[in-house]
Scaffold this motif. Structure first.
Motif, PDB file in Angstrom:
ATOM      1  N   PHE A   1      10.337  19.981   5.313  1.00 22.40           N
ATOM      2  CA  PHE A   1       9.969  18.589   5.551  1.00 22.40           C
ATOM      3  C   PHE A   1       9.896  17.836   4.229  1.00 22.40           C
ATOM      4  CE2 PHE A   1       8.123  21.489   8.597  1.00 22.40           C
ATOM      5  CZ  PHE A   1       8.617  20.989   9.801  1.00 22.40           C
ATOM      6  N   HIS A   2      10.614  16.740   4.159  1.00 22.99           N
ATOM      7  CA  HIS A   2      10.611  15.945   2.941  1.00 22.99           C
ATOM      8  C   HIS A   2       9.227  15.335   2.696  1.00 22.99           C
ATOM      9  CE1 HIS A   2      14.837  16.424   2.441  1.00 22.99           C
ATOM     10  NE2 HIS A   2      15.185  15.686   3.479  1.00 22.99           N
ATOM     11  N   ARG A   3       8.735  15.524   1.462  1.00 21.34           N
ATOM     12  CA  ARG A   3       7.531  14.801   1.038  1.00 21.34           C
ATOM     13  C   ARG A   3       7.994  13.372   0.744  1.00 21.34           C
ATOM     14  NH1 ARG A   3       7.489  20.080   2.358  1.00 21.34           N
ATOM     15  NH2 ARG A   3       5.661  21.199   1.585  1.00 21.34           N
ATOM     16  N   THR A   4       7.433  12.423   1.474  1.00 24.74           N
ATOM     17  CA  THR A   4       7.994  11.081   1.548  1.00 24.74           C
ATOM     18  C   THR A   4       7.003  10.036   1.062  1.00 24.74           C
ATOM     19  OG1 THR A   4       9.403  11.730   3.397  1.00 24.74           O
ATOM     20  CG2 THR A   4       8.958   9.377   3.144  1.00 24.74           C
ATOM     21  N   PRO A  40      12.094   9.277   1.136  1.00 26.22           N
ATOM     22  CA  PRO A  40      11.974  10.736   1.150  1.00 26.22           C
ATOM     23  C   PRO A  40      12.407  11.328  -0.187  1.00 26.22           C
ATOM     24  CG  PRO A  40      13.898  10.048   2.388  1.00 26.22           C
ATOM     25  CD  PRO A  40      13.158   8.786   2.019  1.00 26.22           C
ATOM     26  N   THR A  41      11.854  12.484  -0.531  1.00 28.08           N
ATOM     27  CA  THR A  41      12.185  13.150  -1.796  1.00 28.08           C
ATOM     28  C   THR A  41      12.463  14.623  -1.542  1.00 28.08           C
ATOM     29  OG1 THR A  41       9.980  13.958  -2.447  1.00 28.08           O
ATOM     30  CG2 THR A  41      10.475  11.632  -2.883  1.00 28.08           C
ATOM     31  N   ILE A  42      12.955  15.296  -2.577  1.00 23.85           N
ATOM     32  CA  ILE A  42      13.159  16.748  -2.530  1.00 23.85           C
ATOM     33  C   ILE A  42      12.029  17.478  -3.235  1.00 23.85           C
ATOM     34  CG2 ILE A  42      15.673  16.500  -2.410  1.00 23.85           C
ATOM     35  CD1 ILE A  42      15.721  17.270  -5.433  1.00 23.85           C
ATOM     36  N   SER A  71       2.154  21.862   5.016  1.00 28.20           N
ATOM     37  CA  SER A  71       1.815  21.552   3.627  1.00 28.20           C
ATOM     38  C   SER A  71       2.262  22.634   2.656  1.00 28.20           C
ATOM     39  CB  SER A  71       0.310  21.316   3.477  1.00 28.20           C
ATOM     40  OG  SER A  71      -0.418  22.494   3.777  1.00 28.20           O
ATOM     41  N   ASN A  72       2.670  23.787   3.167  1.00 29.70           N
ATOM     42  CA  ASN A  72       3.225  24.837   2.307  1.00 29.70           C
ATOM     43  C   ASN A  72       4.675  25.176   2.663  1.00 29.70           C
ATOM     44  OD1 ASN A  72      -0.008  25.899   2.180  1.00 29.70           O
ATOM     45  ND2 ASN A  72       1.155  25.846   0.280  1.00 29.70           N
ATOM     46  N   SER A  73       5.295  24.338   3.476  1.00 28.73           N
ATOM     47  CA  SER A  73       6.695  24.545   3.843  1.00 28.73           C
ATOM     48  C   SER A  73       7.603  24.106   2.702  1.00 28.73           C
ATOM     49  CB  SER A  73       7.022  23.730   5.089  1.00 28.73           C
ATOM     50  OG  SER A  73       6.973  22.339   4.794  1.00 28.73           O
ATOM     51  N   ASP A  74       8.870  24.470   2.800  1.00 25.51           N
ATOM     52  CA  ASP A  74       9.864  23.970   1.857  1.00 25.51           C
ATOM     53  C   ASP A  74      10.067  22.470   2.066  1.00 25.51           C
ATOM     54  OD1 ASP A  74      10.219  26.506   0.867  1.00 25.51           O
ATOM     55  OD2 ASP A  74      12.083  26.895   1.971  1.00 25.51           O
ATOM     56  N   ALA A  75      10.555  21.810   1.017  1.00 27.41           N
ATOM     57  CA  ALA A  75      10.883  20.387   1.119  1.00 27.41           C
ATOM     58  C   ALA A  75      12.319  20.171   1.583  1.00 27.41           C
ATOM     59  CB  ALA A  75      10.666  19.695  -0.226  1.00 27.41           C
ATOM     60  N   VAL A  76      13.147  21.178   1.375  1.00 28.70           N
ATOM     61  CA  VAL A  76      14.557  21.146   1.760  1.00 28.70           C
ATOM     62  C   VAL A  76      14.869  22.462   2.467  1.00 28.70           C
ATOM     63  CG1 VAL A  76      16.928  21.053   0.887  1.00 28.70           C
ATOM     64  CG2 VAL A  76      15.152  19.667  -0.190  1.00 28.70           C
ATOM     65  N   ALA A  77      15.656  22.398   3.526  1.00 26.28           N
ATOM     66  CA  ALA A  77      15.963  23.599   4.304  1.00 26.28           C
ATOM     67  C   ALA A  77      16.533  24.709   3.421  1.00 26.28           C
ATOM     68  CB  ALA A  77      16.952  23.252   5.414  1.00 26.28           C
ATOM     69  N   GLY A  78      15.967  25.914   3.556  1.00 23.17           N
ATOM     70  CA  GLY A  78      16.436  27.069   2.814  1.00 23.17           C
ATOM     71  C   GLY A  78      16.102  27.055   1.342  1.00 23.17           C
ATOM     72  N   LEU A  88       0.866  -1.169   0.000  1.00 29.04           N
ATOM     73  CA  LEU A  88       0.000   0.000   0.000  1.00 29.04           C
ATOM     74  C   LEU A  88       0.905   1.222   0.000  1.00 29.04           C
ATOM     75  CD1 LEU A  88      -3.079   0.789   0.276  1.00 29.04           C
ATOM     76  CD2 LEU A  88      -2.524   1.268   2.675  1.00 29.04           C
ATOM     77  N   VAL A  89       0.672   2.144  -0.953  1.00 31.29           N
ATOM     78  CA  VAL A  89       1.596   3.259  -1.160  1.00 31.29           C
ATOM     79  C   VAL A  89       0.853   4.591  -1.024  1.00 31.29           C
ATOM     80  CG1 VAL A  89       3.215   4.324  -2.789  1.00 31.29           C
ATOM     81  CG2 VAL A  89       3.003   1.820  -2.688  1.00 31.29           C
ATOM     82  N   PHE A  90       1.488   5.543  -0.342  1.00 31.90           N
ATOM     83  CA  PHE A  90       0.927   6.887  -0.209  1.00 31.90           C
ATOM     84  C   PHE A  90       2.062   7.874   0.068  1.00 31.90           C
ATOM     85  CE2 PHE A  90       0.693   4.727   3.856  1.00 31.90           C
ATOM     86  CZ  PHE A  90       1.185   5.648   4.780  1.00 31.90           C
ATOM     87  N   VAL A  91       1.726   9.164   0.144  1.00 31.50           N
ATOM     88  CA  VAL A  91       2.711  10.222   0.378  1.00 31.50           C
ATOM     89  C   VAL A  91       2.380  10.944   1.682  1.00 31.50           C
ATOM     90  CG1 VAL A  91       3.777  12.332  -0.523  1.00 31.50           C
ATOM     91  CG2 VAL A  91       3.019  10.555  -2.102  1.00 31.50           C
ATOM     92  N   ALA A  92       3.429  11.294   2.459  1.00 28.82           N
ATOM     93  CA  ALA A  92       3.236  12.005   3.715  1.00 28.82           C
ATOM     94  C   ALA A  92       4.437  12.908   3.976  1.00 28.82           C
ATOM     95  CB  ALA A  92       3.046  11.004   4.853  1.00 28.82           C
TER      96      ALA A  92
END
Length: 512
Positions: free
Chosen positions: A191-194, A208-210, A167-174, A151-155
C-alpha cells in the motif's frame, strides 16, 4: 375573499398561513444545514484534530478469531491470541510484532478554547485510511499559500477499513521478500504511503509515494517552496546493507527518514507515481557507537514530528532502539536534486546519547517555535527513568549563544493523570495514565503569551498503548519566561477533547 368573508374560515386561513411559515422555516433550516455541510471547513482561530475510531465490522478484522494465522517471521506465521474485541484485540501484538488494523480518518474543526465541535469530516475510506493503533501517524500541518489554505497528512492508499498489519506492509508490491507481512499475506499486499492535502472546500488531493515500505509515514508538510516533506520509518524485513544488494526494490533503506516529494495532487490515490518523484535526504546516515556494530540500515532516521521554521526543517526521533533520540535539522529546504547531498544534523544542545545504550534520556515527538530563540518540544515519556521523571511533558528550550538549553518542563495537570470508567460495547478498557505528549501546535498572541495544543501519550494494561483512548490538551505559557517561577508555577494543562472509548486522537493544527 373566502378568508375575509367568513370569520371561521379566517381562523383556518390564519392557521394555514402560520403552518406555511413554519414549514418555510423548517425548509430553510434544512437548506441551511445542507449549505453548512458544504461551506468552508477552516475557521480562523480554530483547531483541527485528526482522529480514528476502531471498527471491527469491516475487512479482515471482521473474521479475526483466536487461531487466525498472522505474520511471525519471513518464513512462518503464528496463530492469533484474540478475536476482534476492541479491548483484547491488541494482545495480538504479543505474537505479531506487525499487528495493526486499518481504520477511518476523521477531521474535526473545533473551538480552540472550549473544544466545541464546529465541523467534522470523514476522509474517504475508499481512498485512504490510517492504522489503529500506530501512535505516530496522522500528524497534521496547516499552511496558506497563493491557492488558499491546505491541511496535509500521510495515510495508506487502497487498504480499506479493517485490513491487518498494513502499517508494516510493503509500499510497493514484492518490495521486500523478507518482510513477515509479505510472507503472510502475499507479494501483492502492499500500500502506497500517500500524502493527502485538503483545501478549504473539503476537496482532497493525493500524492502516493514509494516510501516507508515495511513501516509507516508519520507526517508531511507543504514547504514554502511548493514541495512536500515527509517523515517516517521503513525496513520491517532483514535488509542489512544499504543499496541494491540488500534484495529490496525499491530499496527500503533509502526510501525512509526525511523525504522530499514532488506533489502529484491527483483527485484519486490510485494514480501512477512518476520515476524519481521523491528523494531521501542524507540517505546513508548511520550512527556507530563502538564497540557495538552499526545500527540496522535505515533505522537511525526513524523520524516524526516535522516542522518548517526559519528556512529550514526540524524533525525528531524518539522511538526505537537505534540511533539517537533527539531533534534534528536541515538548515535549508532540500530539493529532489540535492537531497542526497544535504546533511542532517542534531540541533545544537539537544541529546547526543545512544538510544540503545541509555534507553533514551529524551523521547521527543514534535516541536513548535514561539520565536527564533524559543522552542517547545513534546516528550512522549517512553524512554528511560530519566526521561519519565524529568523530561516527559512539554519542554521549553531557549537559544543561548548558538546552543539550545532546556529551561523547564510543563507537566502540571498532565503527567500521572488517570482516566477511568472507559467502558463501551466491547467491555471495560483498562485505566489509562497520561505519561507524556505527542503532536503539537500553537499560536503566540500580542501579549507575549503562547497557547499550545498537543495529543497525549499514555500507558495502560492494554496489549498496545497506541490503542489507548487518549486526549487533546491545552496550556498557555509566558514566552519570555526561562524559569519555573512566578506565574509559570501555576500553569496547568486543560483537556480539549477525549478520552473517547474506541477512539484515538493523533494530530493537531492551529488554523491562523
Amino acid at each position: 375573499m373566502y378568508c375575509t368573508t367568513y370569520p371561521r374560515a379566517a381562523q383556518w386561513c390564519s392557521l394555514l398561513a402560520s403552518c406555511s411559515l413554519v414549514a418555510l422555516a423548517i425548509s430553510a433550516g434544512i437548506a441551511a444545514a445542507r449549505d453548512d455541510d458544504h461551506r468552508r471547513f477552516f475557521d480562523r482561530g480554530s483547531l483541527v484534530i485528526s482522529s480514528s475510531t476502531y471498527d471491527p465490522t469491516k475487512g479482515a478484522v471482521a473474521s479475526l478469531m483466536v487461531g487466525t494465522l498472522l505474520p511471525d517471521t519471513a518464513t512462518t506465521t503464528i496463530p492469533a491470541v484474540s478475536d476482534n474485541n476492541f479491548v483484547t484485540v491488541w494482545n495480538n501484538a504479543s505474537v505479531d510484532g506487525s499487528f495493526g488494523v486499518t481504520s477511518p480518518i476523521e477531521l474535526m474543526d473545533v473551538d480552540a478554547l472550549s473544544g466545541r465541535v464546529r465541523h467534522t469530516l470523514a476522509v474517504p475510506t475508499d481512498e485512504v485510511v490510517t492504522s489503529f493503533s500506530s501512535k505516530s501517524e496522522l500528524g497534521l500541518h496547516f499552511i496558506r499559500d497563493w491557492r488558499g489554505p491546505h491541511l496535509v497528512f500521510v495515510a495508506y492508499a487502497g487498504a480499506g477499513v479493517g485490513a491487518l498489519d498494513v502499517s508494516n506492509s510493503d509500499a510497493v508490491a514484492g518490495q521486500d521478500p523478507t518482510n513477515p507481512v509479505t510472507f503472510a499475506f502475499g507479494n501483492n499486499y502492499a500500500f502506497h504511503r500517500t500524502i493527502v492535502s485538503m483545501n478549504d472546500y473539503r476537496q482532497f488531493t493525493y500524492t502516493p509515494t514509494i516510501n516507508y515500505g515495511g513501516n509507516n509515514g508519520r507526517a508531511a508538510l507543504l514547504g514554502s517552496n511548493g514541495l512536500y516533506y515527509s517523515v517516517g520509518n521503513a525496513n520491517n524485513g532483514n535488509a542489512a546493507t544499504f543499496g541494491p544488494s540488500n534484495g529490496t526494490n525499491p530499496d527500503v533503506t533509502q526510501t525512509t527518514g526525511l523525504e522530499v516529494v514532488n506533489p502529484i495532487n491527483a483527485d484519486t490515490a490510485d494514480v501512477a507515481i512518476p520515476a524519481g518523484n521523491s528523494a531521501q535526504v542524507d540517505p546513508l546516515m548511520q550512527f556507530e557507537f563502538a564497540p557495538n556494530p552499526p545500527d540496522k540500515p535505515g533505522k537511525d532516521n526513524n523520524y516524526r514530528g516535522v516542522t518548517e521554521y526559519g528556512g529550514g526543517l526540524y524533525f525528531t526521533k524518539g522511538s526505537g532502539s537505534n540511533g539517537i533520540d533527539t531533534v534534528y535539522t536541515v538548515d535549508t529546504l532540500p530539493t529532489l536534486a540535492n537531497a542526497a547531498s544535504t546533511t542532517i544534523n542534531i540541533v545544537p544542545g539537544f541529546p547526543t546519547d545512544s538510544a540503545k545504550a541509555t534507553g533514551g534520556d529524551f523521547t521527543p515527538f514534535a516541536v513548535f517555535f514561539a520565536n527564533a530563540t524559543t522552542m517547545y518540544a513534546t516528550d512522549e515519556g517512553t524512554g528511560n527513568a530519566t526521561d519519565a521523571a524529568h523530561h516527559a511533558g512539554l519542554e521549553k528550550w531557549s537559544l543561548i549563544n548558538g546552543t539550545w538549553q532546556l529551561d523547564y518542563v510543563l507537566t502540571q495537570g498532565l503527567i500521572g493523570t488517570v482516566d477511568t470508567n472507559l467502558t463501551g460495547t466491547a467491555g471495560p478498557y483498562p485505566n489509562v495514565t497520561t505519561i507524556g505528549l505527542r503532536n503539537l501546535t500553537g499560536i503566540v498572541d500580542g501579549n507575549g503569551r503562547v497557547t499550545l495544543w498537543a495529543t497525549t501519550s499514555t500507558s495502560s494494561a492494554s496489549g498496545d498503548n497506541g490503542a489507548d483512548p487518549n486526549k487533546v490538551v491545552r496550556i498557555s505559557d509566558d514566552v519570555a519566561a526561562t524559569t519555573m517561577t512566578g506565574r509559570v508555577m501555576h500553569e496547568s494543562f486543560e483537556t480539549v477533547a477525549g478520552p473517547t472509548y474506541g477512539t484515538v486522537y493523533r494530530g493537531v493544527a492551529y488554523v491562523d
